[in-house]
Design an enzyme around this catalytic site. Structure first.
Site, short mmCIF file in Angstrom:
data_model
loop_
_atom_site.label_atom_id
_atom_site.label_comp_id
_atom_site.label_asym_id
_atom_site.label_seq_id
_atom_site.Cartn_x
_atom_site.Cartn_y
_atom_site.Cartn_z
N ASP A 215 0.81 -1.22 0.00
CA ASP A 215 0.00 0.00 0.00
C ASP A 215 0.85 1.27 0.00
O ASP A 215 0.49 2.27 0.62
CB ASP A 215 -0.98 0.01 1.19
CG ASP A 215 -1.74 -1.30 1.28
OD1 ASP A 215 -2.29 -1.71 0.26
OD2 ASP A 215 -1.75 -1.91 2.37
N LYS B 227 2.12 2.32 -5.22
CA LYS B 227 2.85 1.90 -6.43
C LYS B 227 2.07 2.27 -7.70
O LYS B 227 2.66 2.69 -8.69
CB LYS B 227 3.06 0.37 -6.43
CG LYS B 227 3.94 -0.11 -5.31
CD LYS B 227 4.04 -1.61 -5.30
CE LYS B 227 2.79 -2.30 -4.81
NZ LYS B 227 2.43 -2.07 -3.40
N GLY C 100 -4.64 -4.03 -4.27
CA GLY C 100 -5.63 -2.98 -4.47
C GLY C 100 -4.89 -1.74 -4.87
O GLY C 100 -4.29 -1.09 -4.03
N HIS C 101 -4.86 -1.46 -6.15
CA HIS C 101 -4.05 -0.34 -6.63
C HIS C 101 -4.95 0.86 -6.94
O HIS C 101 -5.79 0.80 -7.82
CB HIS C 101 -3.26 -0.78 -7.88
CG HIS C 101 -2.19 -1.77 -7.54
ND1 HIS C 101 -1.41 -2.40 -8.48
CD2 HIS C 101 -1.74 -2.21 -6.34
CE1 HIS C 101 -0.54 -3.20 -7.86
NE2 HIS C 101 -0.73 -3.10 -6.57
N GLN D 296 1.79 -5.89 -3.72
CA GLN D 296 2.26 -6.08 -2.34
C GLN D 296 3.64 -5.42 -2.18
O GLN D 296 3.82 -4.35 -2.72
CB GLN D 296 2.27 -7.55 -1.92
CG GLN D 296 0.87 -8.17 -1.81
CD GLN D 296 0.35 -8.63 -3.16
OE1 GLN D 296 1.04 -9.30 -3.91
NE2 GLN D 296 -0.88 -8.30 -3.47
N GLY E 149 -11.06 -3.05 3.16
CA GLY E 149 -11.61 -1.97 3.99
C GLY E 149 -11.11 -2.00 5.43
O GLY E 149 -11.50 -1.18 6.25
P1 IMP Z 1 -2.90 -12.78 0.98
O1 IMP Z 1 -1.96 -12.20 -0.01
O2 IMP Z 1 -4.32 -12.33 0.79
O3 IMP Z 1 -2.77 -14.25 1.11
O4 IMP Z 1 -2.49 -12.19 2.42
C1 IMP Z 1 -1.22 -12.45 3.02
C2 IMP Z 1 -0.70 -11.19 3.71
O5 IMP Z 1 -0.38 -10.20 2.73
C3 IMP Z 1 -1.73 -10.52 4.65
O6 IMP Z 1 -1.02 -9.91 5.72
C4 IMP Z 1 -2.32 -9.45 3.77
O7 IMP Z 1 -2.90 -8.41 4.53
C5 IMP Z 1 -1.09 -9.01 2.98
N1 IMP Z 1 -1.43 -8.40 1.70
C6 IMP Z 1 -1.85 -9.02 0.58
N2 IMP Z 1 -2.06 -8.13 -0.41
C7 IMP Z 1 -1.74 -6.93 0.08
C8 IMP Z 1 -1.70 -5.62 -0.50
O8 IMP Z 1 -1.99 -5.38 -1.68
N3 IMP Z 1 -1.31 -4.62 0.34
C9 IMP Z 1 -0.95 -4.85 1.63
N4 IMP Z 1 -0.94 -6.06 2.19
C10 IMP Z 1 -1.34 -7.09 1.43
#
Ligand code: IMP
Length: 428
Positions: free
Chosen positions: A13, A16, A40-41, A225, A303
């Protein structure tokens, strides 16, 4: 523009999409290479806010080709909802500007069901995933159970893979988690309908990308991520299931390492984290709360309120070394207005002594006490600054201190959410 990869230097977050959107102006091809709809971009321009999960953020620039490469796990339901939303808002989306790799793995209903089931079963110890089925989908990929986009176009093979998976997954859902089984007919009907819709977009992205590089076209890799969530280098197991750093580019696109000329990483002027796991610089008090409210730190995909804390140079330094980061884009500097003093974590105190290196184990990171360098804050509104010299001296000192602590030049500073609220600094 050299071939560039944009990644997050922290815990996700970091804006990017915003940087990709800016650089996309000079790029020909914009590529998502890992992750899935857990990303979530957010891109804001012309008074509109767009939240993208699978479509690369370059989609708003006419004449560009966006590629969803095979390192991405594709959930067709999310993809089509996103395409429909973009079309409804006046953006042209078609095979001319969006290519989906035929090698990409598909997120299936059992992946989401298993993700939710595990999180519920884990209770307080849950990972805090986004619930998008990402971990189970990547797990199936590496345990030879995955279903790829190209499998949709061979009915007999698709059926075989469906039955193989359902036999196994229904047994787990029913017997381990006490959940209802997933019926083959519903999955078959939905995925084969999507297959027809998807067909015009599907292509051999490996070949397309090699051709683009050979033709001297500019390629921009859009990471999702961040470095600290990378499955190999992040704070395991509090990570995501892919190589969510520059490390993922080659595996996720089929391009060789020398195809990446530059790595730019985005970092917030503070840190946020969604999900569980150790976070040494977390501020659970008033200042963290203030960062969350002023920075509107709530998850784009879920959210959820994001955990907030101070800039962690130990983590960013580690990301810089392992990714070969050439430059940082420091975002959301404006959010720190009005803090009496600003903090940068320069080292951790861990049971064995003081360290400036990110420890391997989550337990060590959890035990780390941050060592802070403190600098005076700034009260001025910086949102209208467009040159580095427009910033108050204290804000400039803070930016320079981050640069020095991380050992990476800061080439871009953002001071507000709109496309134009950026300060570009000269390289070198
Ligand atoms: P998953 O990718 O949904 O399996 O989640 C694994 C970990 O990565 C969790 O801590 C999520 O909150 C984190 N995570 C996954 N996608 C994002 C993102 O786009 N931004 C921030 N954290 C993320």
């Amino acid at each position: 523009m050299p071939t560039t990869c944009v990644i997050g230097a922290q815990r996700g977050d970091e804006g990017k999409a915003r940087v990709v959107d800016l650089l996309a102006d000079e790029a020909d091809v914009i590529v998502r290479y890992q992750g899935g709809s857990n990303a979530g971009h957010t891109v804001m321009f012309g008074g509109e806010t767009y939240r993208l999960h699978l479509v690369p953020s370059g989609i708003f620039r006419p004449g560009k080709v966006c590629v969803v490469a095979h390192g991405v796990v594709v959930d067709p339901e999310v993809l089509f909802a996103e395409i429909a939303d973009l079309r409804a808002r006046g953006h042209e989306i078609g095979p001319h500007n969006l290519v989906i790799s035929d090698r990409a793995q598909l997120v299936m209903p059992w992946h989401k069901a298993l993700d939710h089931a595990r999180e519920s079963a884990d209770g307080d110890r849950k990972m805090g995933t986004t619930g998008q089925g990402i971990g189970p989908c990547y797990a199936d990929k590496v345990s030879y159970r995955g279903i790829r986009v190209s499998d949709l176009y061979d009915r007999a093979w698709f059926e075989e893979r469906l039955q193989l998976n359902l036999g196994e997954k229904n047994a787990i859902l029913e017997r381990v988690f006490g959940l209802p089984r997933i019926e083959a007919a519903a999955v078959r009907d939905a995925y084969l309908a999507w297959a027809d819709e998807l067909r015009p977009f599907v292509g051999d992205a490996v070949d397309r990308l090699h051709q683009a590089v050979a033709d001297g076209r500019q390629v921009l890799f859009e990471g999702a991520q961040a470095a600290l969530l990378d499955v190999d280098l992040g704070v395991y197991p509090y990570v995501t299931a892919s190589n969510s750093s520059a490390l993922g580019v080659c595996a996720g696109t089929g391009l060789p390492p020398r195809a990446i000329d530059r790595v730019i990483a985005c970092a917030k002027a503070y840190v946020t984290h969604v999900g569980s796991g150790p976070f040494p610089t977390e501020d659970s008090g008033e200042e963290g709360q203030r960062m969350r409210e002023v920075g509107r730190e709530y998850g784009t995909t879920t959210g959820r309120p994001r955990r907030c804390g101070w800039f962690d140079a130990v983590a960013v330094r580690f990301a810089a070394r392992s990714n070969g980061i050439d430059a940082l884009a420091l975002v959301k500097l404006d959010v720190l207005r009005g803090f009496r003093r600003l903090r940068i974590c320069t080292a951790y105190d861990v049971p064995g002594g003081r360290t400036t290196h990110l420890p391997a184990s989550a337990a060590s990171v959890a035990s780390a006490r941050p060592v802070y360098r403190e600098l005076p804050g700034f009260d001025e509104d910086v949102s209208a600054a467009r040159r580095f010299g427009d910033l108050p001296a204290t804000a400039r000192d803070f930016v320079r201190a981050i640069e020095a602590e991380c050992g990476v030049p800061i080439e871009l500073v953002s001071v507000g959410p709109s496309r134009e609220q950026v300060i570009r600094r000269a390289r070198g």
